[in-house]
Design an enzyme around this catalytic site. Sequence first.
Site, PDB file in Angstrom:
ATOM      1  CE  LYS A   1     -44.963 -40.239  18.110  1.00 57.81           C
ATOM      2  NZ  LYS A   1     -44.393 -39.437  17.007  1.00 57.81           N
TER       3      LYS A   1
ATOM      4  NE  ARG B   1     -44.052 -45.751  13.767  1.00 52.05           N
ATOM      5  CZ  ARG B   1     -43.420 -45.182  14.777  1.00 52.05           C
ATOM      6  NH1 ARG B   1     -43.640 -45.565  16.004  1.00 52.05           N
ATOM      7  NH2 ARG B   1     -42.570 -44.228  14.533  1.00 52.05           N
TER       8      ARG B   1
ATOM      9  NE  ARG C   1     -35.521 -36.524  17.245  1.00 53.99           N
ATOM     10  CZ  ARG C   1     -36.622 -37.227  17.039  1.00 53.99           C
ATOM     11  NH1 ARG C   1     -37.543 -37.307  17.985  1.00 53.99           N
ATOM     12  NH2 ARG C   1     -36.815 -37.858  15.904  1.00 53.99           N
TER      13      ARG C   1
ATOM     14  NE  ARG D   1     -34.571 -41.098  16.544  1.00 49.53           N
ATOM     15  CZ  ARG D   1     -35.885 -41.115  16.784  1.00 49.53           C
ATOM     16  NH1 ARG D   1     -36.350 -40.641  17.936  1.00 49.53           N
ATOM     17  NH2 ARG D   1     -36.729 -41.605  15.909  1.00 49.53           N
TER      18      ARG D   1
ATOM     19  NE  ARG E   1     -38.479 -41.292  11.552  1.00 49.21           N
ATOM     20  CZ  ARG E   1     -37.948 -40.425  12.412  1.00 49.21           C
ATOM     21  NH1 ARG E   1     -36.817 -39.805  12.113  1.00 49.21           N
ATOM     22  NH2 ARG E   1     -38.525 -40.195  13.559  1.00 49.21           N
TER      23      ARG E   1
HETATM   24  P1  AP5 Z   1     -39.889 -35.560  20.130  1.00 44.82           P
HETATM   25  O1  AP5 Z   1     -40.633 -35.411  21.401  1.00 44.82           O
HETATM   26  O2  AP5 Z   1     -38.577 -36.284  20.155  1.00 44.82           O
HETATM   27  O3  AP5 Z   1     -40.865 -36.154  18.970  1.00 44.82           O
HETATM   28  P2  AP5 Z   1     -41.556 -37.568  18.799  1.00 44.82           P
HETATM   29  O4  AP5 Z   1     -42.948 -37.314  18.371  1.00 44.82           O
HETATM   30  O5  AP5 Z   1     -41.349 -38.412  20.023  1.00 44.82           O
HETATM   31  O6  AP5 Z   1     -40.731 -38.073  17.535  1.00 44.82           O
HETATM   32  P3  AP5 Z   1     -40.031 -39.426  17.137  1.00 44.82           P
HETATM   33  O7  AP5 Z   1     -39.217 -39.093  15.900  1.00 44.82           O
HETATM   34  O8  AP5 Z   1     -39.263 -40.043  18.265  1.00 44.82           O
HETATM   35  O9  AP5 Z   1     -41.230 -40.289  16.758  1.00 44.82           O
HETATM   36  P4  AP5 Z   1     -41.299 -41.390  15.745  1.00 44.82           P
HETATM   37  O10 AP5 Z   1     -42.686 -41.794  15.894  1.00 44.82           O
HETATM   38  O11 AP5 Z   1     -40.871 -41.127  14.365  1.00 44.82           O
HETATM   39  O12 AP5 Z   1     -40.096 -42.341  16.179  1.00 44.82           O
HETATM   40  P5  AP5 Z   1     -40.031 -43.597  17.151  1.00 44.82           P
HETATM   41  O13 AP5 Z   1     -38.919 -43.387  18.073  1.00 44.82           O
HETATM   42  O14 AP5 Z   1     -41.392 -43.935  17.680  1.00 44.82           O
HETATM   43  O15 AP5 Z   1     -39.672 -34.088  19.521  1.00 44.82           O
HETATM   44  C1  AP5 Z   1     -38.982 -33.891  18.303  1.00 44.82           C
HETATM   45  C2  AP5 Z   1     -38.067 -32.677  18.439  1.00 44.82           C
HETATM   46  O16 AP5 Z   1     -38.880 -31.495  18.540  1.00 44.82           O
HETATM   47  C3  AP5 Z   1     -37.166 -32.666  19.688  1.00 44.82           C
HETATM   48  O17 AP5 Z   1     -35.953 -32.056  19.357  1.00 44.82           O
HETATM   49  C4  AP5 Z   1     -37.949 -31.810  20.708  1.00 44.82           C
HETATM   50  O18 AP5 Z   1     -37.076 -31.156  21.593  1.00 44.82           O
HETATM   51  C5  AP5 Z   1     -38.658 -30.818  19.795  1.00 44.82           C
HETATM   52  N1  AP5 Z   1     -39.981 -30.415  20.258  1.00 44.82           N
HETATM   53  C6  AP5 Z   1     -40.917 -31.208  20.843  1.00 44.82           C
HETATM   54  N2  AP5 Z   1     -42.051 -30.496  21.088  1.00 44.82           N
HETATM   55  C7  AP5 Z   1     -41.808 -29.228  20.624  1.00 44.82           C
HETATM   56  C8  AP5 Z   1     -42.600 -28.042  20.574  1.00 44.82           C
HETATM   57  N3  AP5 Z   1     -43.853 -28.008  21.062  1.00 44.82           N
HETATM   58  N4  AP5 Z   1     -42.037 -26.934  20.022  1.00 44.82           N
HETATM   59  C9  AP5 Z   1     -40.785 -26.945  19.531  1.00 44.82           C
HETATM   60  N5  AP5 Z   1     -39.981 -28.047  19.554  1.00 44.82           N
HETATM   61  C10 AP5 Z   1     -40.500 -29.181  20.086  1.00 44.82           C
HETATM   62  O19 AP5 Z   1     -39.696 -44.747  16.110  1.00 44.82           O
HETATM   63  C11 AP5 Z   1     -38.436 -44.838  15.468  1.00 44.82           C
HETATM   64  C12 AP5 Z   1     -38.404 -46.075  14.590  1.00 44.82           C
HETATM   65  O20 AP5 Z   1     -38.607 -47.262  15.391  1.00 44.82           O
HETATM   66  C13 AP5 Z   1     -39.503 -46.171  13.512  1.00 44.82           C
HETATM   67  O21 AP5 Z   1     -39.176 -45.461  12.340  1.00 44.82           O
HETATM   68  C14 AP5 Z   1     -39.546 -47.700  13.290  1.00 44.82           C
HETATM   69  O22 AP5 Z   1     -38.482 -48.157  12.503  1.00 44.82           O
HETATM   70  C15 AP5 Z   1     -39.383 -48.244  14.703  1.00 44.82           C
HETATM   71  N6  AP5 Z   1     -40.671 -48.424  15.400  1.00 44.82           N
HETATM   72  C16 AP5 Z   1     -41.063 -47.822  16.556  1.00 44.82           C
HETATM   73  N7  AP5 Z   1     -42.300 -48.209  16.895  1.00 44.82           N
HETATM   74  C17 AP5 Z   1     -42.713 -49.058  15.924  1.00 44.82           C
HETATM   75  C18 AP5 Z   1     -43.909 -49.774  15.699  1.00 44.82           C
HETATM   76  N8  AP5 Z   1     -44.952 -49.682  16.539  1.00 44.82           N
HETATM   77  N9  AP5 Z   1     -44.006 -50.569  14.604  1.00 44.82           N
HETATM   78  C19 AP5 Z   1     -42.967 -50.677  13.749  1.00 44.82           C
HETATM   79  N10 AP5 Z   1     -41.809 -50.021  13.890  1.00 44.82           N
HETATM   80  C20 AP5 Z   1     -41.676 -49.209  14.974  1.00 44.82           C
END
Ligand code: AP5
Length: 221
Positions: free
Chosen positions: A16, A91, A130, A163, A174
């Site tokens: 994402k 979420r 990552r 991370r 997760r």
């Molecule tokens: P990346 O683009 O970093 O993936 P992402 O989908 O953004 O993953 P996240 O882990 O950041 O999402 P998440 O939803 O778990 O965490 P968030 O930060 O929102 O890509 C991943 C890896 O793959 C990278 O290394 C990239 O280079 C690689 N890649 C990407 N595309 C690729 C492809 N096509 N092919 C190969 N490789 C590829 O949330 C973190 C925490 O915050 C949550 O656990 C929670 O505690 C809190 N939080 C955030 N939002 C909320 C909410 N709304 N409510 C409650 N808690 C929340």
Amino acid sequence: MKKLNLIFLGPPGAGKGTVAKDVVERYGVPHISTGDMLRDAVSAGSELGKKVKSVMDSGQLVSDELLYDLVKDRLSRKDCNDGFILDGFPRNLDQAEDLDKILKELNLNLSGVIFLDVSEDEVVKRISNRRVCPKCSRVYNLISLKPKKDTICDDDGTPLIQREDDKAETVRKRYQIYIDKTSPLIKLYTERNQIVTIDASGTVDKVDEIVFNTLEELRQE
Ligand code: AP5
């Protein structure tokens, strides 16, 4: 042309943030990642950061109330008048209701929900490889998006880190939380006829291409 008021939905590690960065480059809309906002608060040591650090590190979700204020405040800013990408919010079903309320209050409409569909195995592979720059937050991957030199940020030379919530055991947790709490949103937005499912298992360039084509269609509707 219609505005791009988007939600990016998908499991942790689906890409994402990666796709959002490329969409921002092309369309100039702000990328509102609740994960990034919360991590910034933790790094800054703010009151919010102190409240959420342990919850985030363990892979659990932060409370809906905190997210409501954070998202409403961000969407109220002027730069969201011409479009935005919400990444990581909503979420769960309660947050989807909160978002409906926020959008109504701010007189904004949703153009569409981009669902990045990837298997659990691919997600675990992507996340375990990552690495992020603790200084500028740039995201790398030791397999698919390598830094030019070892594990050093291309932009500022800072050593990359993993991370806290990317440790293998937390990633599985997760993913389960995603299945239990977040995946019901797919049904909700399908019923509202607002979701577009993207096969996000290909390379970054391939996924970008499908997303860009989809966004062009959304802009024309
Ligand atoms: P990346 O683009 O970093 O993936 P992402 O989908 O953004 O993953 P996240 O882990 O950041 O999402 P998440 O939803 O778990 O965490 P968030 O930060 O929102 O890509 C991943 C890896 O793959 C990278 O290394 C990239 O280079 C690689 N890649 C990407 N595309 C690729 C492809 N096509 N092919 C190969 N490789 C590829 O949330 C973190 C925490 O915050 C949550 O656990 C929670 O505690 C809190 N939080 C955030 N939002 C909320 C909410 N709304 N409510 C409650 N808690 C929340």
